[in-house]
Design an enzyme around this catalytic site. Structure first.
Site, PDB file in Angstrom:
ATOM      1  N   GLU A 233      -5.061  -8.829  -2.656  1.00 46.97           N
ATOM      2  CA  GLU A 233      -5.554  -8.273  -3.918  1.00 46.97           C
ATOM      3  C   GLU A 233      -4.411  -7.768  -4.804  1.00 46.97           C
ATOM      4  O   GLU A 233      -3.497  -7.091  -4.343  1.00 46.97           O
ATOM      5  CB  GLU A 233      -6.504  -7.108  -3.636  1.00 46.97           C
ATOM      6  CG  GLU A 233      -7.056  -6.449  -4.897  1.00 46.97           C
ATOM      7  CD  GLU A 233      -7.526  -5.027  -4.674  1.00 46.97           C
ATOM      8  OE1 GLU A 233      -7.524  -4.259  -5.649  1.00 46.97           O
ATOM      9  OE2 GLU A 233      -7.874  -4.685  -3.523  1.00 46.97           O
TER      10      GLU A 233
ATOM     11  N   SER B  88      -8.340  -5.537  -9.703  1.00 53.31           N
ATOM     12  CA  SER B  88      -9.800  -5.425  -9.668  1.00 53.31           C
ATOM     13  C   SER B  88     -10.292  -5.246 -11.093  1.00 53.31           C
ATOM     14  O   SER B  88      -9.751  -4.420 -11.838  1.00 53.31           O
ATOM     15  CB  SER B  88     -10.251  -4.231  -8.825  1.00 53.31           C
ATOM     16  OG  SER B  88     -10.138  -4.506  -7.458  1.00 53.31           O
TER      17      SER B  88
ATOM     18  N   ARG C 180       0.854  -1.196   0.000  1.00 55.21           N
ATOM     19  CA  ARG C 180       0.000   0.000   0.000  1.00 55.21           C
ATOM     20  C   ARG C 180       0.893   1.250   0.000  1.00 55.21           C
ATOM     21  O   ARG C 180       1.313   1.730   1.031  1.00 55.21           O
ATOM     22  CB  ARG C 180      -0.927   0.010   1.226  1.00 55.21           C
ATOM     23  CG  ARG C 180      -2.125   0.962   1.066  1.00 55.21           C
ATOM     24  CD  ARG C 180      -2.985   0.946   2.321  1.00 55.21           C
ATOM     25  NE  ARG C 180      -3.566  -0.348   2.566  1.00 55.21           N
ATOM     26  CZ  ARG C 180      -4.712  -0.785   2.046  1.00 55.21           C
ATOM     27  NH1 ARG C 180      -5.384  -0.003   1.237  1.00 55.21           N
ATOM     28  NH2 ARG C 180      -5.168  -1.980   2.335  1.00 55.21           N
TER      29      ARG C 180
END
Length: 424
Positions: free
Chosen positions: A348, A351, A276
């Site tokens: 993740e 997307s 992140r």
């Protein structure tokens, strides 16, 4: 943005959708404005009818040489009243549209109802997580041990959550970008695009970042520009305010860009490594499609993203986002999650979303059917293909060796000057 007529005629359905999304937005203000606008319109119609009838009488009276000054003055007052009412209607319409800008998309009927990421069902899995005969290090420790990642110096240069790559780390990041773009453009039919990395407010509004998510953006002081949070923004806006011919669709673009996110709501989460960051690289796929084909195109978009991980030999799974975890603009989203051995969990890495006509309506992106009058909104889709830093992190963790070296996946070796291993 939802169609104002759709919201007007399906208020209960929209309220249910908001409830399923766990969105607290109250639509009573919209309903009150809609009723106010209806009442204003009724009064305007009544006054116009009155003015038309009186105008006929004025014409007759003039022919009969009667004095019409008093009645004409009354009609001037009626005209002024109509203008005032029309201004009130315009204000009500603006207020309703402002509310519409903050209402999220309606989830597709196939989206599972749920509260958060814990309710996202797994719909696909691929590959087996590697069995390592040693305790795996996380990618930050692996990268720092090899001398290819340096977070303390990045923090000195800029601040926390910015990466600094050296040597084979920088080359591996660049190799991944080239590999992803080459695969998408030669095998999947995307046209490569290199867009601006700064965009205006209109572009951010079209894709749904503004006005709701301004705190997550970096704005350039003294300039009307924002740093892009993803290539989705500039690439989708390539066709803003344009009318496409039916036979031109689908249009598929792939773009590499750096991405910049303040991540305002995520402080304290994933503070280590590349997961992140405020700045990271990503390859994005964007599609403009016929409405009737958009869900077929969503499945192929997902396949296109998965191919990257399959070629790299990285175990992963696909989850369908539930209503409570769905993004603001999306009608349906799949997340691809890659296995990270040090965390012993899937994270993740992509997307893939279908926005239906939500973004197209905000950005006025339309299409014209062959042989038919009028236009309609296209459907837009986008997907990460992939987040580059997270892919590099997955390679460092899954391909690490007991001696601290990292084996380079075979498909990347041509981009790494034939190297097979990253060594200290």
């Amino acid at each position: 943005m939802l169609d104002i007529r759709f919201v007007r005629e399906n208020l209960k359905l929209v309220e249910t959708a908001l409830k399923n999304r766990h969105n607290p937005r109250d639509l009573s203000e919209f309903a009150n404005l809609e009723e106010k606008k209806r009442n204003l319109q009724a009064e305007v119609d009544k006054l116009r009818h009155q003015r038309n009838k009186v105008s006929e009488n004025i014409g007759r009276m003039k022919k009969e040489k009667q004095d019409t000054s008093e009645i004409q003055e009354e009609m001037r007052q009626v005209g002024a009243r109509i203008k005032d009412l029309e201004a009130d209607m315009a204000q009500a319409d603006l207020a309703m549209r402002a509310i519409l800008m903050e209402i999220p998309n309606i989830p597709h009927e196939s989206v599972p109802v749920g509260a958060d990421e814990n309710d996202n069902p797994v719909c696909r899995t691929w590959g087996e997580p590697p069995v390592l005969d040693f305790t795996p290090k996380d990618h930050q420790d692996v990268g720092e041990g090899l001398g290819i990642l340096d977070f303390p110096r990045a923090a000195k240069i800029t601040g926390a959550r910015f990466p600094l790559y050296f040597g084979d780390g920088a080359r591996l990041e660049r190799a991944l970008i080239s590999f992803m773009l080459d695969l998408h453009t030669t095998r999947h039919g995307y046209k490569e695009v290199l867009p601006p990395f700064l965009v205006n407010a209109e572009s951010m509004t079209a894709t749904g970042q503004l006005p709701k998510f301004e705190e997550d953006l970096f704005k350039i002081q003294g300039w009307p520009f924002y740093l892009i949070p993803t290539a989705e923004v500039p690439v989708t806006n390539i066709l803003r305010d344009e009318i496409l011919e039916e036979e031109a669709l689908p249009i598929r673009y792939a773009a590499y860009t750096p991405c910049f996110r303040s991540a305002a709501g995520s402080y304290g989460k994933d503070t280590r490594g590349l997961i992140r960051q405020h700045q990271f690289n990503k390859v994005e796929m964007v599609k403009f499609t016929l409405p009737e084909n958009s869900y077929e195109e969503l499945e192929s978009l997902l396949d296109n993203a998965q191919v990257i991980l399959k070629e790299l030999g990285l175990a992963h799974r696909v989850v369908t986002l539930c209503t409570g975890d769905l993004g603001f603009s999306s009608a349906k989203t799949y997340d691809i999650e890659v296995w990270l051995p040090a965390q012993k969990r899937y994270r993740e890495i992509s997307s893939c979303s279908n926005f239906e006509d939500f973004q197209a309506r905000r950005g006025n992106i339309r299409m014209r059917r062959k042989g038919k009058k009028g236009t309609e909104f296209v459907h837009t889709l986008n997907g990460s293909g992939l987040a580059v830093g997270r892919t590099l992190a997955a390679i460092l963790e899954n391909y690490q060796n007991a001696d601290g070296t990292v084996t380079i996946p075979p498909v990347l070796r041509p981009y790494m000057l034939g190297k097979e291993t990253i060594e200290p």
